[in-house]
Structures are given as structure tokens and as C-alpha cells.
Design a protein around this motif. Structure first.
Motif, PDB file in Angstrom:
ATOM      1  N   GLN A  98      -2.091  -7.450  13.084  1.00 28.67           N
ATOM      2  CA  GLN A  98      -3.352  -7.273  13.806  1.00 28.67           C
ATOM      3  C   GLN A  98      -4.404  -8.277  13.343  1.00 28.67           C
ATOM      4  O   GLN A  98      -5.147  -8.830  14.161  1.00 28.67           O
ATOM      5  N   ILE A  99      -4.458  -8.500  12.052  1.00 30.46           N
ATOM      6  CA  ILE A  99      -5.448  -9.442  11.517  1.00 30.46           C
ATOM      7  C   ILE A  99      -5.174 -10.852  12.018  1.00 30.46           C
ATOM      8  O   ILE A  99      -6.101 -11.591  12.386  1.00 30.46           O
ATOM      9  N   VAL A 100      -3.915 -11.250  12.051  1.00 36.23           N
ATOM     10  CA  VAL A 100      -3.581 -12.579  12.585  1.00 36.23           C
ATOM     11  C   VAL A 100      -4.048 -12.694  14.032  1.00 36.23           C
ATOM     12  O   VAL A 100      -4.633 -13.709  14.435  1.00 36.23           O
ATOM     13  N   ARG A 101      -3.812 -11.647  14.825  1.00 38.51           N
ATOM     14  CA  ARG A 101      -4.273 -11.672  16.217  1.00 38.51           C
ATOM     15  C   ARG A 101      -5.803 -11.802  16.287  1.00 38.51           C
ATOM     16  O   ARG A 101      -6.349 -12.565  17.095  1.00 38.51           O
ATOM     17  N   LEU A 102      -6.494 -11.024  15.456  1.00 35.88           N
ATOM     18  CA  LEU A 102      -7.955 -11.048  15.460  1.00 35.88           C
ATOM     19  C   LEU A 102      -8.494 -12.421  15.060  1.00 35.88           C
ATOM     20  O   LEU A 102      -9.420 -12.946  15.679  1.00 35.88           O
ATOM     21  N   LEU A 103      -7.907 -12.999  14.035  1.00 40.60           N
ATOM     22  CA  LEU A 103      -8.367 -14.311  13.577  1.00 40.60           C
ATOM     23  C   LEU A 103      -8.124 -15.380  14.633  1.00 40.60           C
ATOM     24  O   LEU A 103      -9.005 -16.205  14.918  1.00 40.60           O
ATOM     25  N   LEU A 104      -6.950 -15.363  15.223  1.00 41.85           N
ATOM     26  CA  LEU A 104      -6.648 -16.346  16.264  1.00 41.85           C
ATOM     27  C   LEU A 104      -7.575 -16.152  17.464  1.00 41.85           C
ATOM     28  O   LEU A 104      -8.067 -17.124  18.051  1.00 41.85           O
ATOM     29  N   GLY A 105      -7.832 -14.897  17.804  1.00 45.62           N
ATOM     30  CA  GLY A 105      -8.738 -14.622  18.914  1.00 45.62           C
ATOM     31  C   GLY A 105     -10.159 -15.069  18.640  1.00 45.62           C
ATOM     32  O   GLY A 105     -10.933 -15.353  19.567  1.00 45.62           O
ATOM     33  N   ALA A 106     -10.526 -15.134  17.346  1.00 42.19           N
ATOM     34  CA  ALA A 106     -11.873 -15.559  16.962  1.00 42.19           C
ATOM     35  C   ALA A 106     -11.958 -17.066  16.718  1.00 42.19           C
ATOM     36  O   ALA A 106     -13.010 -17.558  16.281  1.00 42.19           O
ATOM     37  N   GLY A 107     -10.874 -17.772  16.981  1.00 39.65           N
ATOM     38  CA  GLY A 107     -10.918 -19.234  16.864  1.00 39.65           C
ATOM     39  C   GLY A 107     -10.256 -19.817  15.638  1.00 39.65           C
ATOM     40  O   GLY A 107     -10.442 -21.007  15.347  1.00 39.65           O
ATOM     41  N   ALA A 108      -9.497 -19.012  14.885  1.00 33.81           N
ATOM     42  CA  ALA A 108      -8.791 -19.562  13.724  1.00 33.81           C
ATOM     43  C   ALA A 108      -7.820 -20.649  14.182  1.00 33.81           C
ATOM     44  O   ALA A 108      -7.102 -20.477  15.170  1.00 33.81           O
ATOM     45  N   ASP A 109      -7.789 -21.744  13.458  1.00 34.95           N
ATOM     46  CA  ASP A 109      -6.970 -22.898  13.811  1.00 34.95           C
ATOM     47  C   ASP A 109      -5.628 -22.814  13.079  1.00 34.95           C
ATOM     48  O   ASP A 109      -5.568 -23.002  11.863  1.00 34.95           O
ATOM     49  N   PRO A 110      -4.540 -22.536  13.787  1.00 30.37           N
ATOM     50  CA  PRO A 110      -3.233 -22.390  13.119  1.00 30.37           C
ATOM     51  C   PRO A 110      -2.664 -23.710  12.611  1.00 30.37           C
ATOM     52  O   PRO A 110      -1.683 -23.715  11.866  1.00 30.37           O
ATOM     53  N   SER A 111      -3.287 -24.831  12.996  1.00 25.86           N
ATOM     54  CA  SER A 111      -2.769 -26.127  12.540  1.00 25.86           C
ATOM     55  C   SER A 111      -3.266 -26.508  11.152  1.00 25.86           C
ATOM     56  O   SER A 111      -2.762 -27.458  10.548  1.00 25.86           O
ATOM     57  N   ILE A 112      -4.254 -25.758  10.628  1.00 24.33           N
ATOM     58  CA  ILE A 112      -4.757 -26.064   9.284  1.00 24.33           C
ATOM     59  C   ILE A 112      -3.687 -25.684   8.268  1.00 24.33           C
ATOM     60  O   ILE A 112      -3.235 -24.541   8.206  1.00 24.33           O
ATOM     61  N   ALA A 113      -3.283 -26.656   7.466  1.00 24.80           N
ATOM     62  CA  ALA A 113      -2.219 -26.445   6.481  1.00 24.80           C
ATOM     63  C   ALA A 113      -2.803 -26.238   5.094  1.00 24.80           C
ATOM     64  O   ALA A 113      -3.965 -26.560   4.828  1.00 24.80           O
ATOM     65  N   ASP A 114      -2.003 -25.704   4.176  1.00 22.51           N
ATOM     66  CA  ASP A 114      -2.439 -25.545   2.789  1.00 22.51           C
ATOM     67  C   ASP A 114      -2.379 -26.898   2.076  1.00 22.51           C
ATOM     68  O   ASP A 114      -2.107 -27.944   2.687  1.00 22.51           O
ATOM     69  N   LYS A 115      -2.607 -26.879   0.764  1.00 25.76           N
ATOM     70  CA  LYS A 115      -2.650 -28.136   0.007  1.00 25.76           C
ATOM     71  C   LYS A 115      -1.311 -28.856  -0.008  1.00 25.76           C
ATOM     72  O   LYS A 115      -1.251 -30.066  -0.279  1.00 25.76           O
ATOM     73  N   ASP A 116      -0.254 -28.112   0.283  1.00 23.82           N
ATOM     74  CA  ASP A 116       1.074 -28.727   0.321  1.00 23.82           C
ATOM     75  C   ASP A 116       1.489 -29.130   1.731  1.00 23.82           C
ATOM     76  O   ASP A 116       2.642 -29.527   1.961  1.00 23.82           O
ATOM     77  N   GLY A 117       0.558 -28.985   2.673  1.00 27.09           N
ATOM     78  CA  GLY A 117       0.853 -29.376   4.044  1.00 27.09           C
ATOM     79  C   GLY A 117       1.628 -28.348   4.832  1.00 27.09           C
ATOM     80  O   GLY A 117       2.179 -28.664   5.892  1.00 27.09           O
ATOM     81  N   VAL A 118       1.690 -27.103   4.342  1.00 26.48           N
ATOM     82  CA  VAL A 118       2.449 -26.055   5.022  1.00 26.48           C
ATOM     83  C   VAL A 118       1.496 -25.208   5.857  1.00 26.48           C
ATOM     84  O   VAL A 118       0.484 -24.711   5.353  1.00 26.48           O
ATOM     85  N   THR A 119       1.788 -25.004   7.116  1.00 26.41           N
ATOM     86  CA  THR A 119       0.933 -24.232   8.009  1.00 26.41           C
ATOM     87  C   THR A 119       1.242 -22.743   7.909  1.00 26.41           C
ATOM     88  O   THR A 119       2.259 -22.338   7.337  1.00 26.41           O
ATOM     89  N   ALA A 120       0.374 -21.938   8.518  1.00 26.46           N
ATOM     90  CA  ALA A 120       0.582 -20.487   8.536  1.00 26.46           C
ATOM     91  C   ALA A 120       1.885 -20.132   9.252  1.00 26.46           C
ATOM     92  O   ALA A 120       2.613 -19.226   8.834  1.00 26.46           O
ATOM     93  N   LEU A 121       2.193 -20.831  10.334  1.00 27.25           N
ATOM     94  CA  LEU A 121       3.437 -20.565  11.058  1.00 27.25           C
ATOM     95  C   LEU A 121       4.652 -20.842  10.178  1.00 27.25           C
ATOM     96  O   LEU A 121       5.596 -20.039  10.144  1.00 27.25           O
ATOM     97  N   GLU A 122       4.611 -21.946   9.452  1.00 26.34           N
ATOM     98  CA  GLU A 122       5.736 -22.283   8.586  1.00 26.34           C
ATOM     99  C   GLU A 122       5.886 -21.264   7.457  1.00 26.34           C
ATOM    100  O   GLU A 122       7.002 -20.872   7.096  1.00 26.34           O
ATOM    101  N   HIS A 123       4.771 -20.813   6.920  1.00 28.62           N
ATOM    102  CA  HIS A 123       4.825 -19.776   5.881  1.00 28.62           C
ATOM    103  C   HIS A 123       5.425 -18.487   6.447  1.00 28.62           C
ATOM    104  O   HIS A 123       6.228 -17.819   5.787  1.00 28.62           O
ATOM    105  N   ALA A 124       5.004 -18.121   7.662  1.00 26.91           N
ATOM    106  CA  ALA A 124       5.527 -16.898   8.279  1.00 26.91           C
ATOM    107  C   ALA A 124       7.043 -16.983   8.467  1.00 26.91           C
ATOM    108  O   ALA A 124       7.777 -16.017   8.196  1.00 26.91           O
ATOM    109  N   ARG A 125       7.513 -18.123   8.902  1.00 26.55           N
ATOM    110  CA  ARG A 125       8.959 -18.293   9.091  1.00 26.55           C
ATOM    111  C   ARG A 125       9.697 -18.224   7.756  1.00 26.55           C
ATOM    112  O   ARG A 125      10.748 -17.585   7.638  1.00 26.55           O
ATOM    113  N   ASP A 126       9.117 -18.907   6.733  1.00 28.97           N
ATOM    114  CA  ASP A 126       9.760 -18.924   5.414  1.00 28.97           C
ATOM    115  C   ASP A 126       9.859 -17.519   4.830  1.00 28.97           C
ATOM    116  O   ASP A 126      10.833 -17.187   4.134  1.00 28.97           O
TER     117      ASP A 126
END
Length: 382
Positions: A341-369
Motif C-alpha cells: 500500500q505504501i508503494v502505491r501511495l508513494l508512486l501516486g504522490a509522484g515518487a520516482d521509481p528510477s531513482i537508484a541507491d548509491k550502488d545504482g540499484v532501483t526499487a524495482l530491482e530490489h523488489a525482484r531481488d
């Protein structure tokens, strides 16, 4: 420089324009249209100008609980002790309606605390005799107590003190607050009493300590203020009294926490709402460099995230770990329904899923891992 003709037509036109501005400002006050009121004041509208019923924009703000408009009026020369057609002050009008925040604002602006109106009531009388036994009025009475109003003066016609009025009305909650206010032992060390009362959630004790002269920004050994202690313990009643009396929502302690930042950890929507009228700085960072939506997202505080993203907080803020709220919800969450639910809320509020962590890993990649298939699908559809 304009030269006025002998027949006075320029002066008449100017007065007519002023009257139109003043009437428009009163209309904006009734409608709680702050942007329009601000523009009208900038053009010269008078916050004190009254209509035939003795209503001004300032007085309307007090009776209708328009806090932003009240602050606008006070910043532009409001006559704080001005009277309405009942010879009542703005404090009396606000107390009658149970507008605790407005009451606190007026007390801090130096309004006459104990003025008696045409029917023989002070603000405290109106809050009790014309009020209800609800949290709104309990807050109002506590703020009046904190502000030092008289508590033992009888009303003119009934001959009743505020406590007697409360008992006559059968108001158990108001009676309890007034009994405490009128029978408690004198406060000997106001600052210590304030911190102690806030820490244990004693809203009446908070009011009495402030009445006794406590510094509202007094600190304990860890640099925590009364408001921070109240926020940490989720003591909302105490926090509302403190906010009404001007407590700072941004006061930092030795761990770089503030009352506002703590709400992201506790996830208390009620405390969030209590603090918003104080105008917290949504950009202040905690010791990890994060704003309040980040720990709330990590901890699965769904209701809090739903509310806080409506405040304009930066949902793409990156903390010192290199994580956004979205990244924390995935990396430190459990992948379950709350974090979905929080992921949905953040994305609905404009969260950018392309922003990666310091290692270049995105939220989508973390979710898959992590095997969070449901979250991965939510992000993929964004």
C-alpha cells in the motif's frame, strides 16, 4: 502627487474604493479565502474595517476559527482588543466556538484575557456555558487556563463561576479540567513541571505549568522540549495545548529529532494533525538525513504516509544512506500488504521509481531481488 479638486470628488472616489476593498476583504474572510484576502490586504484593504453589523475581517477570523486569516490580520495591524456588537473581544468569540488554536494565538498576541462582554461573560464563561463537553472545548478551556485567565469570577446574570457553570451543564470532562485548574497545588518549578506533565501526557498539568510561567521551550537533559516529549509518547491532548500556546514543532534534541520528525517514526496521524497548525518545517532532516515520510514508509505506517504525502513533503528526498522513501519501503519493508500500500501511495504522490541507491540499484530491482513479486508488479505498472 494627486491634487484634490475643491468639490472633493477625488477624496470621495478614494473612500469608495477603500470601502469596496474592505467589503471584499470581509467577504474573503467569511469564505476563508486566504489567497484573495492576502491580495486584498496588499492592495490596502483594512483588516479592522467594520460593516453595519460591526463585523471586520479580523473579528470574522476569530469567530470562525480562521487561523491563517487571523495571522494575516495580526500581521497587518489588527486591533487585537477590538469589540463586536456584543462588546465582545475576538477571544470571547473564539472561546464560544471552541477554537482553541485561535484562542492561543490571541492570548499570545496580548489580547485582554478577562474582558466582560455586554451580557456579563468572559471568554471562559462562554467556552463553558455556550460550549459542549467535547475535546474541542476541553482544549479551549485548557488553553485559557494556560493563558492565565481568571477562573473564579462569577457571570453577571447567573452568578456562576466557570466551574459552577460546568457542573450546572453536566459537563464531566470540562468539570474535570476546571477542578484541576482551580484546586491543584501551586506549581513550584514550572519548567520541570511542564516537561514532566508533557512526558506523561497530562494535558491539565501542561496548562497549569504554563499558567505558572513555564518556558514553553524548556529542555530536559537530552535537549527535548515538552512538545517533543508529548510527540514521542503520542500524547495528543498535551500536544494540542502546547501547539496552541506556540510551541516549536522544529525544536531539535541531542539526537536531531524534532516533534515533527518523531511523527514519522510513531506513525501517529493524530499527532501529525496536531502539529500541522504550528507550521512544521517539512524539510528538516533526522540524524540519517531523512524527512518524516522515509521512516514512516520503512515502518509500514500506511495511514501516516497517506496523510503526509498530502502536505507537499518531498517524496523523492534522498537520505544520507542514498535511499528515498520508496527505496526504504522496499529494502527495509517486508513486502507484505502494508508496504505494498505504501508503494502505491508513494508512486501516486509522484515518487520516482528510477531513482537508484548509491550502488545504482532501483526499487524495482530490489523488489525482484527480494522476491517481492507484488511490489515489483506495482512498480512496473507505474
Amino acid at each position: 502627487m494627486t491634487t484634490r479638486p475643491l468639490d472633493g470628488t477625488t477624496a470621495t472616489a478614494s473612500a469608495a474604493e477603500q470601502a469596496r476593498l474592505d467589503a471584499a476583504l470581509r467577504d474573503a474572510a467569511w469564505k476563508d479565502d486566504v489567497p484573495r484576502a492576502t491580495a486584498l490586504v496588499a492592495r490596502g484593504a483594512d483588516v479592522n474595517a467594520k460593516d453595519e453589523t460591526q463585523q471586520s475581517a479580523y473579528l470574522v477570523a476569530t469567530s470562525e476559527g480562521r487561523l491563517a486569516l487571523l495571522r494575516l490580520a495580526l500581521a497587518h495591524g489588527a486591533r487585537v482588543d477590538d469589540k463586536d456588537s456584543w462588546n465582545g473581544t475576538g477571544l470571547i468569540r473564539a472561546a464560544e466556538r471552541g477554537h482553541a488554536l485561535v484562542v492561543g494565538e490571541l492570548l499570545r498576541a496580548g489580547i485582554d484575557r478577562d474582558h466582560v462582554n455586554r451580557i456579563g461573560y468572559q471568554a471562559i464563561h462562554e467556552a463553558v456555558w455556550l460550549g459542549r463537553d467535547t475535546s474541542t472545548y476541553v482544549d479551549t478551556v485548557r488553553v485559557l487556563v494556560a493563558g492565565g485567565v481568571q477562573l473564579d469570577r462569577p457571570s453577571r446574570d447567573e452568578g456562576l463561576t466557570p466551574l459552577q457553570m460546568s457542573r450546572e451543564r453536566g459537563f464531566d470532562r470540562l468539570t474535570g479540567a476546571l477542578v484541576t485548574a482551580t484546586t491543584a497545588e501551586p506549581v513550584k518549578e514550572p519548567d520541570a513541571a511542564l516537561l514532566s506533565a508533557a512526558g506523561r501526557g497530562d494535558a491539565d498539568g501542561v496548562a497549569l505549568a504554563l499558567r505558572a510561567g513555564a518556558d514553553i521551550e524548556a529542555r530536559d537533559g537530552r535537549r527535548r522540549t515538552a512538545l517533543l516529549l508529548a510527540a514521542t509518547g503520542d500524547h495528543v491532548d498535551a500536544a494540542r495545548v502546547l501547539v496552541s500556546m506556540g510551541a516549536d514543532p522544529d525544536a531539535l534534541d541531542d539526537r536531531h529529532d524534532t516533534p515533527w520528525l518523531v511523527t514519522g517514526v510513531t506513525g501517529s496521524v493524530a499527532m501529525l494533525e496536531a502539529l500541522l497548525p504550528a507550521g512544521p518545517d517539512l524539510t528538516i532532516r533526522n540524524r540519517y538525513g531523512g524527512v518524516s515520510v522515509i521512516p514512516a514508509s520503512e515502518r509500514g505506517h500506511v495511514a501516516y504516509v497517506r496523510r503526509v504525502v498530502q502536505t507537499g513533503i518531498d517524496v523523492n528526498h534522498v537520505n544520507d544512506l542514498g535511499w528515498t522513501a520508496l527505496l526504504e519501503a522496499v529494502i527495509l519493508g517486508d513486502g507484505g500488504e502494508r508496504h505494498q500500500q505504501i508503494v502505491r501511495l508513494l508512486l501516486g504522490a509522484g515518487a520516482d521509481p528510477s531513482i537508484a541507491d548509491k550502488d545504482g540499484v532501483t526499487a524495482l530491482e530490489h523488489a525482484r531481488d527480494k522476491g517481492y513479486a507484488a511490489i515489483a508488479r506495482i512498480i512496473e505498472k507505474a
